[in-house]
Design an enzyme around this catalytic site. Structure first.
Site, short mmCIF file in Angstrom:
data_model
loop_
_atom_site.label_atom_id
_atom_site.label_comp_id
_atom_site.label_asym_id
_atom_site.label_seq_id
_atom_site.Cartn_x
_atom_site.Cartn_y
_atom_site.Cartn_z
N TYR A 118 12.93 -26.50 -4.95
CA TYR A 118 11.66 -26.18 -4.26
C TYR A 118 11.96 -25.22 -3.12
CZ TYR A 118 7.63 -26.62 -1.19
OH TYR A 118 6.55 -26.33 -0.40
N GLU A 206 4.94 -20.37 -1.87
CA GLU A 206 5.47 -21.65 -2.37
C GLU A 206 5.94 -21.43 -3.79
OE1 GLU A 206 4.31 -26.22 -1.81
OE2 GLU A 206 2.89 -25.14 -3.08
#
Length: 397
Positions: A118, A206
């Site tokens: 991530y 993101e």
């Protein structure tokens, strides 16, 4: 301004960030054509069909599926396009899918196992500095990771005077447990990602997941990108990426007439001039036992036409049970606002079917109160904050 995954990837790629390649398609035939072209270009045998909507968790709602041949590409694209996709980030009605991204399969076999990470770039509001947040737990909701295993979330703050430095990118690669070719690839990926964030004037990147492929390449498999609306004048090409089909129709309409409007879930509409006063007004409504139905800043020129447009926007929400108008007359005179409210009420007639509480303070506030009180309309005037709160409570009960 939110944009679609495929548009975010276009921005990333333009700054040298490696991405999972794909082509957007608006119907099943286009999806098949895109898959054929992608196979010729990349050699991929399987294809990932991904719904393009402004919401996360698409896979959980059936909006991301793997196709192992062209027939499956056609079938899956046909199923997804036109569906109302419900995810943890949409309403119960979901969002209609108008297009899909046909992407290459990057989870191919090789010398090592693919791994997911991530990574996001955003502003740390506590320090006023940009930061890179990253974790070894890619593919999961970062909120879940933060709650269950906070020690697996790392952050790297960037000094605006120097920008992202090489040792910081290397530290990120090291904390992700990478070595050799993958380490170098991740370092290069991070440097390019941060450059893209800064130079595109974004407020959020993101990437979940960032993928280490079986041959140690690092790439963005997904891309959630939020652009700063205030900087779009510097990026005319980015401004054209806006998809108003994905946005709240009332917010789109408000923007077109120059009003700052954000839709909320409450039962009391707000009409205020100034963002700070608007926030205080929403607190006032909650204190009175209500819930704000919107944030609406009419700005410094609250004339009759603007006030009427604001009322019409607020009353599009059928949950609104009352409207609180809270105006400070500095630049704008209170009596002009009051006359605007009276004129708007008369022009709208039966459409103005909820009680209105009006608090006007500042220039000519006394004249404004007199205009409201003598209008014969179902409008309640107030002078003090507490008085306005009491009247909100009164009409709600």
């Amino acid at each position: 301004m939110n944009i679609h995954e495929y548009q975010g990837k276009e921005i990333l790629s333009s700054f040298g960030v490696r991405i999972q390649r794909g082509t957007v398609a608006r119907n099943a035939k286009e999806a098949v054509d895109a898959a054929k072209e992608l196979t010729e270009k990349t050699g991929t045998g399987w294809h990932v069909i991904k719904a393009q909507v402004h919401a996360g968790g698409r896979g959980k709602g059936g909006g991301v599926k793997l196709a192992k041949n062209l027939k499956e590409v056609e079938e899956i694209a046909g199923e997804i396009i036109g569906m109302n996709l419900v995810t943890p980030q949409t309403s119960a009605e979901g969002k209609k899918v108008h297009q899909v991204l046909v992407a290459e399969d990057v989870y191919y076999p090789g010398d090592s196992e693919p791994e997911e990470y991530y990574m996001s770039v955003l502003l740390n509001r506590a320090t006023g500095r940009n930061m890179i947040m990253y974790s070894t737990e890619g593919g999961m909701d970062i909120e879940t990771v933060a709650e269950e295993t906070p020690d697996l979330i790392f952050t790297e703050e960037i000094d605006p005077a120097t920008g992202l430095l090489g040792f910081q990118a290397r530290r990120i690669a090291f904390n992700l447990g990478l070595s050799g070719k993958a380490f170098k690839e991740m370092t290069k990926f991070v440097m390019s990602l941060y450059k893209a964030f800064e130079e595109s004037d974004s407020s959020l990147f993101e990437i979940n997941p960032v993928l280490k492929t079986s041959d140690d390449l690092i790439m963005a498999v997904d891309a959630k990108v939020t652009l700063d609306d205030n900087a779009l004048y510097r990026h005319k090409d980015y401004a054209e990426m806006r998809d108003i089909r994905e946005e709240n129709p009332t917010e789109v309409e408000a923007r077109e007439v120059g009003l700052n409007y954000v839709d909320l879930d409450g039962n009391v509409g707000c009409m205020v001039n100034g963002a700070g006063l608007a926030m205080a007004t929403m607190d006032l409504i909650k204190q009175a036992g209500g819930e704000p139905a919107n944030f609406l800043d009419v700005g410094g020129t609250a004339d009759a036409k603007r006030v009427e447009e604001a009322f019409r926007l607020i009353l599009k929400d059928d949950k609104v049970e009352a409207i609180l108008v809270n105006i400070f007359g500095g630049i704008v005179r209170c009596d002009r606002v009051a006359q605007g409210i009276v004129d708007a009420s008369k022009n709208m007639g039966d459409a103005m079917n909820v009680p209105i509480i009006v608090r006007l303070q500042g220039t000519n506030a006394d004249i404004a109160k007199e205009l409201i009180d003598n209008s014969g309309l179902k409008v309640y005037s107030a002078i003090q904050f507490q008085e306005a709160a009491d009247k909100v409570q009164e009409v709600l009960s």
